[in-house]
Design an enzyme around this catalytic site. Structure first.
Site, mmCIF file in Angstrom:
data_model
loop_
_atom_site.group_PDB
_atom_site.id
_atom_site.type_symbol
_atom_site.label_atom_id
_atom_site.label_comp_id
_atom_site.label_asym_id
_atom_site.label_seq_id
_atom_site.Cartn_x
_atom_site.Cartn_y
_atom_site.Cartn_z
ATOM 1 N N LYS A 1 -12.195 -6.387 -2.214
ATOM 2 C CA LYS A 1 -13.257 -5.412 -1.923
ATOM 3 C C LYS A 1 -12.999 -4.097 -2.611
ATOM 4 O O LYS A 1 -13.909 -3.439 -3.091
ATOM 5 C CB LYS A 1 -13.332 -5.153 -0.404
ATOM 6 C CG LYS A 1 -13.930 -6.286 0.392
ATOM 7 C CD LYS A 1 -14.066 -5.872 1.855
ATOM 8 C CE LYS A 1 -12.699 -5.686 2.480
ATOM 9 N NZ LYS A 1 -12.610 -4.734 3.556
ATOM 10 N N LYS B 1 0.819 -1.214 0.000
ATOM 11 C CA LYS B 1 0.000 0.000 0.000
ATOM 12 C C LYS B 1 0.850 1.261 0.000
ATOM 13 O O LYS B 1 0.448 2.282 -0.547
ATOM 14 C CB LYS B 1 -0.926 0.016 1.214
ATOM 15 C CG LYS B 1 -2.092 -0.958 1.100
ATOM 16 C CD LYS B 1 -3.145 -0.647 2.145
ATOM 17 C CE LYS B 1 -4.218 -1.719 2.203
ATOM 18 N NZ LYS B 1 -5.079 -1.580 3.374
ATOM 19 N N LYS C 1 -6.717 -12.504 -5.894
ATOM 20 C CA LYS C 1 -7.869 -12.808 -5.047
ATOM 21 C C LYS C 1 -8.944 -11.740 -5.248
ATOM 22 O O LYS C 1 -8.623 -10.565 -5.438
ATOM 23 C CB LYS C 1 -7.391 -12.823 -3.587
ATOM 24 C CG LYS C 1 -8.365 -13.444 -2.625
ATOM 25 C CD LYS C 1 -7.721 -13.631 -1.256
ATOM 26 C CE LYS C 1 -8.814 -13.784 -0.202
ATOM 27 N NZ LYS C 1 -8.301 -13.901 1.155
HETATM 28 N N1 TRP Z 1 -7.091 -5.993 8.532
HETATM 29 C C1 TRP Z 1 -8.352 -6.635 8.363
HETATM 30 C C2 TRP Z 1 -8.809 -6.469 6.899
HETATM 31 O O1 TRP Z 1 -8.123 -5.979 6.091
HETATM 32 C C3 TRP Z 1 -9.418 -6.022 9.228
HETATM 33 C C4 TRP Z 1 -9.117 -6.136 10.676
HETATM 34 C C5 TRP Z 1 -8.810 -5.109 11.509
HETATM 35 C C6 TRP Z 1 -9.110 -7.336 11.458
HETATM 36 N N2 TRP Z 1 -8.629 -5.554 12.769
HETATM 37 C C7 TRP Z 1 -8.803 -6.917 12.772
HETATM 38 C C8 TRP Z 1 -9.326 -8.682 11.172
HETATM 39 C C9 TRP Z 1 -8.706 -7.837 13.813
HETATM 40 C C10 TRP Z 1 -9.228 -9.615 12.211
HETATM 41 C C11 TRP Z 1 -8.916 -9.191 13.537
HETATM 42 O O2 TRP Z 1 -9.916 -6.816 6.555
#
Ligand code: TRP
Length: 336
Positions: free
Chosen positions: A204, A121, A201
């Site tokens: 979103k 990113k 993949k």
């Molecule tokens: N980083 C995850 C994503 O991109 C979202 C996320 C933020 C997450 N905090 C988390 C996933 C804690 C699992 C546990 O979708």
């Protein structure tokens, strides 16, 4: 959620960042599984709206406000049940950014710079400090609830591993406090690929940016059909088991999961034909999958009071657990 038999139900926690459009890959790999297994676990599911700000130019304020409600309503429409799962918004539980700050202060920058998602990113734009510290906030999201498992896609494995490292470092510096969580990465259906590009993949953010990439859960039926019929395959005249290109493989996987068939049954059905019948079958199944979700979604969105109530109650239940952990942390580090 059952307080009566905690030992019988390991706690799980997971979340989805409030960016991009939820799609059928999210449904197959995450939401439908979370919903189906609600009685096996003590469940915490949240929407990572603070994480959505890490690339602020992508999220205008009105979009974020609306989008978060859309995602909660989709969680509910996909079968997450507020009586059996704690459903909440990250930003409504201030313990998350507070613990994240404490973690920022004990996490070496080099650990954060190593994250592949950060590397990818930060190539695109000049990265904010938040983009770098994103995984320390994610560690706080997880560790506040002391879950046994964190069900995530393979792309989040590294972030969960970093959370384990941060928990270990805290425990080492201040004395054992955190449960070290395990990523729960399911093999089946974990990877639905982009319909316009089966090398990546289904995503979103691309679902939002590129027509034809994904089957979004809120796409109207004609859009779903068009997307599937346009899916990338190859120029072979007929489907053959020993010659499946990635696009055809992806369509077969979608067919198998959505119809509950085995590979052998799918091949029996489609081998020797051109790709038209497979695409038509996948399009029908995809429409039949999203239609009931959309109908529940529309009912939920018509009732703002209900959605507000779910969010208020979820935040309260989540904060009760999170504040308890945070208080213990603050005592250990000398802030309380
Ligand atoms: N980083 C995850 C994503 O991109 C979202 C996320 C933020 C997450 N905090 C988390 C996933 C804690 C699992 C546990 O979708």
């Amino acid at each position: 959620m059952s307080d009566a038999v905690p030992a019988a139900r390991p706690r799980v926690l997971s979340g989805i960042a409030a960016t991009g459009k939820l799609h059928i890959g999210n449904y197959i790999g995450a939401l439908s599984v979370w919903a189906k297994e609600q009685d096996r676990y003590e469940n915490f599911f949240f929407i990572a709206d603070l994480h959505a700000l890490t690339i602020p130019e992508n999220v205008p304020p009105d979009y974020l406000r609306e989008h978060v409600r859309e995602i909660v309503a989709l969680y509910l429409a996909c079968g997450l049940d507020p009586d059996r799962s704690v459903l909440f918004l990250q930003s409504r539980v201030p313990a998350h950014p507070t613990l994240a700050w404490i973690f920022d202060c004990l996490t070496p920058v080099s650990w954060l710079e190593r994250m592949t998602q950060y590397k990818a990113k930060s190539e695109q734009a000049s990265p904010s400090a938040g983009l770098l510290t994103y995984p320390a906030l994610q560690a706080a999201d997880i560790l506040l609830y002391q879950p046994k498992y964190v069900p995530v896609g393979d792309d989040q494995r590294q972030h969960v591993e970093l959370s384990r490292d941060i928990a270990g470092r805290f425990n080492h510096l201040y004395g054992d406090l955190f449960v070290i969580p395990e990523p729960l990465i399911r093999q089946s259906g974990a990877r639905i690929m982009g319909l316009d590009d089966p090398a990546i993949k289904m995503s979103k953010s691309l679902a939002e940016k590129r027509d034809g990439h994904a089957i979004a859960l809120l796409d109207p039926p004609d859009t779903v059909r068009r997307t599937v019929m346009r899916a990338v395959t190859d120029s072979n005249p007929a489907l053959r088991r020993d010659n499946l290109s990635p696009g055809v493989e992806n369509l077969l996987v979608l067919y198998e999961i959505l119809s509950g068939s085995t590979r052998e049954q799918a091949l029996h059905q489609f081998e020797g034909n051109g790709y038209g019948p497979l695409k038509t079958a996948v399009a029908d199944l995809a429409v039949d999958t999203v239609a009931p979700i959309q109908s529940r979604y529309n009912d939920i969105r018509a009732d703002d009071t209900y959605l507000d109530k779910v969010l208020a109650e979820g935040a309260e239940k989540a904060a009760a657990v999170a504040d308890h952990t945070l208080h213990r942390v603050m005592q250990r580090v000398g802030l309380a």
